[in-house]
Design an enzyme around this catalytic site. Structure first.
Site, PDB file in Angstrom:
ATOM      1  N   TYR A 123       0.803  -1.203   0.000  1.00 27.38           N
ATOM      2  CA  TYR A 123       0.000   0.000   0.000  1.00 27.38           C
ATOM      3  C   TYR A 123       0.852   1.277   0.000  1.00 27.38           C
ATOM      4  O   TYR A 123       0.332   2.373  -0.098  1.00 27.38           O
ATOM      5  CB  TYR A 123      -0.835  -0.008   1.272  1.00 27.38           C
ATOM      6  N   LYS A 190       0.772 -13.439   6.322  1.00 25.29           N
ATOM      7  CA  LYS A 190       0.879 -14.570   5.392  1.00 25.29           C
ATOM      8  C   LYS A 190       2.349 -14.986   5.391  1.00 25.29           C
ATOM      9  O   LYS A 190       3.022 -15.007   4.341  1.00 25.29           O
ATOM     10  CB  LYS A 190       0.391 -14.113   4.002  1.00 25.29           C
ATOM     11  N   ASP A 223      -5.804 -15.725   5.345  1.00 26.99           N
ATOM     12  CA  ASP A 223      -6.958 -16.400   4.725  1.00 26.99           C
ATOM     13  C   ASP A 223      -7.785 -17.132   5.784  1.00 26.99           C
ATOM     14  O   ASP A 223      -9.012 -17.063   5.802  1.00 26.99           O
ATOM     15  CB  ASP A 223      -6.520 -17.340   3.587  1.00 26.99           C
ATOM     16  N   ASP A 247      -6.639  -3.261   5.468  1.00 25.31           N
ATOM     17  CA  ASP A 247      -7.653  -2.609   4.633  1.00 25.31           C
ATOM     18  C   ASP A 247      -8.804  -3.577   4.358  1.00 25.31           C
ATOM     19  O   ASP A 247      -9.983  -3.253   4.534  1.00 25.31           O
ATOM     20  CB  ASP A 247      -6.967  -2.203   3.321  1.00 25.31           C
TER      21      ASP A 247
END
Ligand code: NAD
Length: 360
Positions: A123, A190, A223, A247
């Site tokens: 980002y 992750k 996830d 986000d």
């Protein structure tokens, strides 16, 4: 008298800002709003969507509240929101998602706080456009250094995650948890795939957690986190995430409490704080007096608490809770299809809140 910078934004921004102003003023807290415009119209007139007068105003007043600002997709200027967060080093984005009784949602008793890192990650806006000479140079450099080939017709976005950035956001999350009597912080990542960025985030988070033995710490892969939040959100308390996951998960959490119309936010740094709703500028509803002003108004509640005006903040929050529970004076997004009363407009919600606040 508090001097506060107000950036109305574009799209639905000016309408919800107007509603927020009326409600804050009804509490009697003396505020002088320093109104500064930013965004697309300003870009067309002044050649930049974020003139320095806007950041100067925030630097002077230390506190700002803003409506959403449209970011053109693919081309045009860089996101004003991202630039603002980076320029003022507003490294922590805090988004509480708490259920209101009577809100239209499948879930009850949600009480989550998303703490999102605001300055790094994919980002950060460090991007290389397809076909440009710098991009080709970068592709060649990467191939030389890593032996990995990137297709020549690729665009590239860079994902930096630092020890410095991670340490301060995780510390912020734990300090927030302590101050607000929260029990647990969950780091989301992750790390199994992106070992040197998310892996670093996780490792640093674990180190910081050791300094807060009074607060439980755990981690989740992003996830799995999505599924867990949909299936058993009651297991979670404060979540701390790198920018992009933050986000996405913020919107997911907003969905759990009944939608973006109810999700406030704050961007906080060591020196300045800018409050704004989680939602965007919803351009299709611009000027229609249709959208929900609660997220903007609840952002003002966070702002009032930040400046120590707890009584005024509590009054607004109570008025919002009562209006939602009564279920009559609500915008379209909060109405169910079997509701016999019609939705009202943005300003009608504000007026109903003002009436309640004046009676408290
Ligand atoms: P959005 O949040 O504007 O809209 C998503 C959906 O939620 C739409 O259906 C919209 O109508 C609805 N919605 C949003 N706010 C609402 C409200 N207050 N009441 C009722 N319904 C509401 O997201 P988007 O469409 O992805 O983005 C539109 C623009 O906003 C884009 O240019 C985006 O970059 C920008 N944006 C700005 C910010 C910010 O200023 N901080 C945040 C997110 C998106």
């Amino acid at each position: 008298m508090y001097k506060i910078t107000l950036i109305p934004g574009d799209g639905i921004g000016p309408e919800i800002s107007e509603a927020m102003k009326k409600v804050v003023e009804a509490t009697g807290v003396p505020v002088e709003w320093e109104i500064e415009n930013a965004g697309e119209e300003v870009y067309l007139k002044e050649g930049t969507p974020l003139p320095t007068r806007v950041t100067d105003s925030i630097k002077k007043n230390k506190i700002a509240i803003k409506g959403p600002i449209t970011t053109p997709v693919g081309t045009g200027f860089r996101s004003v929101n991202v630039t603002l967060r980076q320029t003022l080093d507003l490294y922590a984005c805090v988004r509480p998602c708490k259920s209101f009784k009577g809100a239209r949602t499948k879930y009850e008793n949600i009480d989550l706080v998303i703490v999102r890192e605001n300055t790094e990650d994919l980002y950060a806006g460090i991007e290389f456009k397809k076909g440009e000479s710098e991009t080709i140079d970068l592709i060649n450099f990467i191939e030389k250094k890593s032996g990995r080939k990137i297709r020549e017709d690729s665009g590239i976005s860079i994902k930096p995650i630092s020890v410095f950035g991670t340490e301060r956001i995780v510390r912020f999350a734990f300090e927030f948890a302590r101050k607000n009597s929260r029990k647990k912080v969950t780091a989301v990542h992750k790390a199994n795939i992106m070992k040197y960025t998310d892996g670093l985030f996780l490792e640093v988070a674990r180190q910081v957690a050791q300094k807060y033995p009074d607060i439980e710490f755990e981690d989740r892969i992003v996830d799995n986190m999505c599924m867990q939040l949909v299936q058993k959100p009651e297991l979670y308390d404060v979540l701390v995430l790198p920018n992009l996951y933050g986000d996405i998960i913020s919107d997911l959490a907003a969905g759990l409490i009944g939608g973006l119309g109810l999700a406030p936010g704050a961007n906080i740094g060591d020196e300045y704080a800018v409050f704004e709703p989680t939602h965007g500028s919803a351009p299709k509803y611009k000027g229609l007096n249709k959208v929900n002003p609660f997220a903007m108004i609840l952002s003002a509640v966070m702002m009032l608490r930040h400046i120590g005006e707890f009584e005024a903040a509590n009054k607004i929050e109570r008025a919002v809770a009562e209006i939602i529970e009564e279920g009559k004076v609500l915008t379209y997004d909060m109405k169910s299809s079997d509701d016999s009363t019609l939705p009202v407009g943005t300003q009608e919600v504000a007026l109903a809140l003002v009436e309640k606040i004046k009676k408290f």
